[in-house]
Scaffold this active site. Structure first.
Site, PDB file in Angstrom:
ATOM      1  N   ARG A 271       3.528   0.421   3.721  1.00  0.00           N
ATOM      2  CA  ARG A 271       2.548   0.983   4.622  1.00  0.00           C
ATOM      3  C   ARG A 271       3.608   1.975   5.559  1.00  0.00           C
ATOM      4  NH1 ARG A 271      -0.990   1.367   1.973  1.00  0.00           N
ATOM      5  NH2 ARG A 271       0.405   0.447   0.356  1.00  0.00           N
TER       6      ARG A 271
ATOM      7  N   LYS B  24      -2.733   8.887  -4.852  1.00  0.00           N
ATOM      8  CA  LYS B  24      -3.885   8.462  -5.635  1.00  0.00           C
ATOM      9  C   LYS B  24      -5.025   9.320  -5.215  1.00  0.00           C
ATOM     10  CE  LYS B  24      -5.690   5.002  -3.945  1.00  0.00           C
ATOM     11  NZ  LYS B  24      -6.139   3.853  -3.507  1.00  0.00           N
ATOM     12  N   THR B  25      -5.350   8.999  -3.886  1.00  0.00           N
ATOM     13  CA  THR B  25      -6.534   9.835  -3.298  1.00  0.00           C
ATOM     14  C   THR B  25      -6.622  11.451  -3.768  1.00  0.00           C
ATOM     15  OG1 THR B  25      -6.483   8.285  -1.569  1.00  0.00           O
ATOM     16  CG2 THR B  25      -8.202  10.023  -1.432  1.00  0.00           C
TER      17      THR B  25
ATOM     18  N   ASP C 269     -12.198   3.685  -7.852  1.00  0.00           N
ATOM     19  CA  ASP C 269     -10.753   3.515  -7.029  1.00  0.00           C
ATOM     20  C   ASP C 269     -10.508   2.063  -6.875  1.00  0.00           C
ATOM     21  OD1 ASP C 269      -8.887   4.265  -5.341  1.00  0.00           O
ATOM     22  OD2 ASP C 269     -10.144   4.395  -3.377  1.00  0.00           O
ATOM     23  N   GLU C 270      -9.068   1.752  -6.608  1.00  0.00           N
ATOM     24  CA  GLU C 270      -8.880   0.385  -6.284  1.00  0.00           C
ATOM     25  C   GLU C 270      -9.183  -0.397  -7.521  1.00  0.00           C
ATOM     26  OE1 GLU C 270      -6.773   0.031  -4.027  1.00  0.00           O
ATOM     27  OE2 GLU C 270      -7.327   1.060  -2.213  1.00  0.00           O
TER      28      GLU C 270
ATOM     29  N   GLN D  86      -0.699  -4.135  -5.958  1.00  0.00           N
ATOM     30  CA  GLN D  86      -1.449  -4.226  -4.847  1.00  0.00           C
ATOM     31  C   GLN D  86      -2.721  -5.041  -4.850  1.00  0.00           C
ATOM     32  OE1 GLN D  86      -1.067  -0.658  -2.011  1.00  0.00           O
ATOM     33  NE2 GLN D  86      -0.549   0.500  -3.793  1.00  0.00           N
TER      34      GLN D  86
END
Length: 785
Positions: free
Chosen positions: A614, A33-34, A225-226, A256
């Site tokens: 994670r 994503k980043t 973002d997010e 998430q």
DNA sequence: TGGAGTATACTTTTT
DNA sequence: GTATACTCCA
């Protein structure tokens, strides 16, 4: 084709190369994503779009920093510095510093952190003569915060039938009034709380067509973002800003979404597609982070949720090891098991400390892990503590700075009006507050005109001295930078000397903290960075704004070679080679507070999904049979989430099949685990000795802070290994003068007994840990000799 | 006015 | 069990 495109998969390319028009990227965990976000920004710039026209919003400073760095890396040079990348709060605060006057606030408004805000709420509750048992400031504040995040004004709040019914049922019908007073008070103080930074910015855009047009023109390309964590206030702002060019790119993962209690709503994802005529939707489903085992487990878990955007994560990574399910007898055993396992993994598989994360549902769980890690001399960093800037002594000095910038800031004024002590006591302060309220003036104004208000001569004198002093500080602002002012204030208020004269350990620490604050202000002043390419504001106001928006995570070095301890919430967006998901017990995770509705339970499940994803290589899921909760030992059932993991992906050989096997567990978990490794490694005790050789002795009170301890660990306890077969004596047997052993603090002598018979306490002077007051109902003491 | 003694709370909380 | 906040007395 440009180099930066080459490393992308087809979906990622699609997301990056789509320039014009709205786009929503549904990015599964670990799907790059980043990378997509940063490459996209780089691509926009490479396509000729001016950095000044790009706005990227994140939720954490850390994410913003990382993004900026990565873009700089892709582009080289310093073009990236002109980008507007930051958190919602910091970007909006920066704009509001230029525009606040348009909505009636001073441009040098103060930002209230949560403590300040609660303090205002409390003051309001007191002044309304409401019962503060019923109206708990933090609960009331949470309610107000939720309202703000949902764009519910005090007037809306008071007239909303459903909201009112809720408050009436909770026997707190006055919250609407408190909310209203709270807002008015903040406004009067020239202050905004965190929520206001979003809300007031929204208000600005909504009520000022010029401002709206200005920022719509400026921000031609917007990236969020997010996105799944945005609340209605953020949603509306994005919608307004993006309305002109419609070049809005949102990236998120509904799976998430774990911040609904802060007002975030997945609705924003679903709504996004309806807000524009043609939204391009790209799903990133290939995971580059984890093993197949972990991905398969994660898919199974999230599949149990009903409400979600359909997607299936896949990976081309290796299958990997099974997920280890570990049952321990107690929370302390759990800590020990984890610490032992880390030690073992480091030695066998050459992992570094920083390859490990211990993730838990609640901060209270950290204690057992800290103790175990310290005992084994494994360096760790714990997230989720108080920020440096939240410390009392720091807030004291900062309060002076706040007051000289904004004399209306009552919270700051109240904090320092009599610190260091100058003879303005409670009676006087109450009188000032009363006068301020009846004359509808600020406390500062009352102080300035104190002569008119009939204070006693002596009181009037100290008030005047105080006013003169603050004014003299304010007059420095024009010609001096933030550091010079802060240094001068610290010196002339005697605040620094006061701390310097306190020779206790804590006093010393506080003095050092103040020095550190001054140093950091100096550094900040001298740092050459000119973000946004705008004129850099090195004034005190800009500094204050910036520090209020920092958290404890911003002060820690993520690359330090330490084991990381944090809540699962704090771990979102991070990845680790090895993850311990701890405390997988019913009532803890899922938490007892969040099992009443399907929505709550699904959010807990998403949280579990987050912790599972994670892990890159290895995942442990641990739970304890018994655990101390609020000082009481409670029994736990394993979490239902464990049962939701596919059995064929699990390794339960560490778990023991119940009580029968656990009876054999005489030694530490480490010994148990290693009994099958065929020698060479004989147990936890040796491991500790080994660690000692490598890292030096465990921390003791006398030694300076050992380098492996995180800098913020102030409380140092010399570890004590209890005598074998430690058996505690009855409370009634204890008496003054006896030598006793405490399981944690070691040997000592009872100097004094006190407290009511139902809650007896003993003051014990320990050989290695000084004097401690021990609650005998909880502590177990053995009489020695 | 400040320190000790007592009461209270404790789910997550990016800012 | 522990950290923090409040209260009350000297």
């Amino acid at each position: 084709m440009q180099d930066y495109i080459k490393g992308l998969n087809e979906r990622q390319k699609e997301a990056v190369l789509h320039i014009q028009g709205p786009i929503m990227i549904i990015a599964g965990a670990g799907s790059g994503k980043t990378k997509v976000l940063t490459t996209r920004i780089a691509h926009l710039m490479a396509s000729g779009i001016d950095a000044f026209n790009i706005l990227a919003l994140t939720f954490t400073n850390k994410a913003a920093r990382e993004m900026k760095e990565r873009i700089e890396h892709i582009l080289g040079g310093n073009e990236a510095r002109n980008l507007y990348i930051g958190t919602f709060h910091s970007v909006f605060a920066r704009i509001l510093r230029a525009e606040a006057h348009r909505i009636g606030y001073p441009n040098n408004f103060t930002i209230y952190d949560t403590d300040d805000a609660k303090s205002v709420v409390k003051a309001v509750i007191n002044e309304m003569h409401l019962d503060d048992k019923l109206y708990k400031p933090s609960q009331v504040y949470n309610r107000i915060s939720s309202a703000k995040n949902a764009l519910v004004s005090p007037a809306d709040y008071a007239t909303d039938y459903y909201v009112q019914q809720e408050d009436i049922r909770a026997n707190r019908p006055a919250i609407a009034k408190i909310y209203d007073s709270y807002c008015k008070r903040c406004f009067k103080n020239g202050a905004m709380d965190f929520d206001d930074l979003l809300l007031k910015f929204y208000e600005l855009l909504k009520t000022n067509p010029e401002s709206l047009s200005k920022y719509q023109h400026k921000f031609k390309f917007i990236l969020i973002d997010e996105y799944q964590d945005t609340n209605p206030a953020q949603y509306e702002v994005i919608k307004l800003l993006g309305a002109m060019h419609e070049n809005v790119c949102v990236v998120g993962d509904d799976a998430q979404s774990i911040y609904s209690f802060r007002g975030a709503t997945i609705q924003n994802i679903l709504q996004f597609q309806k807000d524009y005529d043609e939204v391009k939707v790209v799903k990133l489903e290939q995971n580059y982070r984890s093993t197949q085992t972990i991905i398969n487990a994660a898919n199974d878990v999230i599949g149990k949720n009903k409400g979600q955007i359909p997607k299936v994560l896949f990976t081309e990574n290796a299958e990997g090891e099974k997920i280890r399910i570990v049952k321990t007898m107690s929370d302390n055993e759990e800590g020990k098991f984890v610490a032992d396992s880390i030690q073992e993994q480091k030695l066998r598989n050459h992992f570094l400390n920083k390859d490990f994360a211990i993730l838990y549902r609640t901060n209270a769980q950290s204690r057992a892990f800290e103790e175990a890690l310290r005992r084994m001399a494994i360096p760790y960093t714990m997230y989720g503590g108080v920020s440096f800037y939240q410390r009392k002594e720091i807030k004291d000095l900062v309060a002076y700075l706040r007051l000289i910038i904004n004399s209306r800031d009552e919270e700051a004024l109240k904090r320092i009006i009599n610190y260091p002590v100058r003879g303005i006591g409670k009676t006087t302060i109450d009188k000032i507050i009363l006068l301020a309220n009846t004359h509808n003036k600020t406390m500062w104004e009352i102080l300035v005109e104190a002569a008119q208000h009939g204070f006693r001569a002596g009181t009037l004198e100290v008030i005047n001295n105080f006013v003169t002093m603050i004014r003299s500080f304010s007059s420095m602002l024009e010609k001096h930078n933030a550091y010079e002012v802060a240094f001068h204030v610290g010196k002339n208020t005697n605040l620094v000397r006061e701390l310097f004269n306190d020779k206790s350990t804590e006093g010393l620490q506080r003095y050092e903290n103040i020095q550190e604050l001054l140093n950091s202000i100096k550094e900040w002043v001298e740092s050459p960075d000119n973000e946004d390419g705008e004129v850099v504001d090195k004034g005190l106001g800009a500094y204050l704004q910036q520090i209020t928006l920092l958290t404890d995570a911003d002060e820690k070095d993520p690359d330090a070679d330490t084991v990381k301890l944090m809540t699962i919430h704090a771990a979102k967006g991070l990845e680790f080679e090895c993850v311990f998901a701890a405390g997988l017990e019913e009532m803890l995770f899922p938490n007892a507070m969040s099992i009443n509705t399907r929505e709550e339970l699904e959010e807990e499940r998403r949280l579990f999904y987050v912790v599972v994803t994670r892990a890159k290589k290895k995942l442990w899921v641990t739970y304890a049979n018994t655990r101390y909760k609020f000082g009481q030992l409670v029994q736990n059932e394993p979490s239902r989430f464990i049962e939701e993991l596919p059995e064929q992906l699990l390794d339960r050989s560490y778990a023991g099949g119940g009580t029968k096997m656990s009876n054999n567990f005489g030694g530490s978990a480490f010994e148990r685990m290693n009994s099958g490794f065929g020698g060479g490694w004989s147990g936890g005790k040796k491991a500790a000795e080994d660690a000692e050789k490598r890292y030096g002795p465990p921390p003791s009170k006398k030694s300076a802070t050992p380098s492996y301890l995180p800098p913020k660990m102030e409380k140092k306890v010399t570890d004590h290994t209890p005598t074998e077969n430690f058996v505690a004596n009855e409370v009634t047997e204890l008496a003054v003068g006896q030598k006793v052993e405490h399981q944690k603090f070691g040997f000592g002598e009872i100097i004094k007994m006190e407290g009511a018979s139902h809650n007896p306490m003993a003051i014990i002077k320990f050989e290695t840990n000084g004097e401690k007051k021990i609650l005998l109902n909880y502590a177990r003491l053995r009489i020695v000799g």
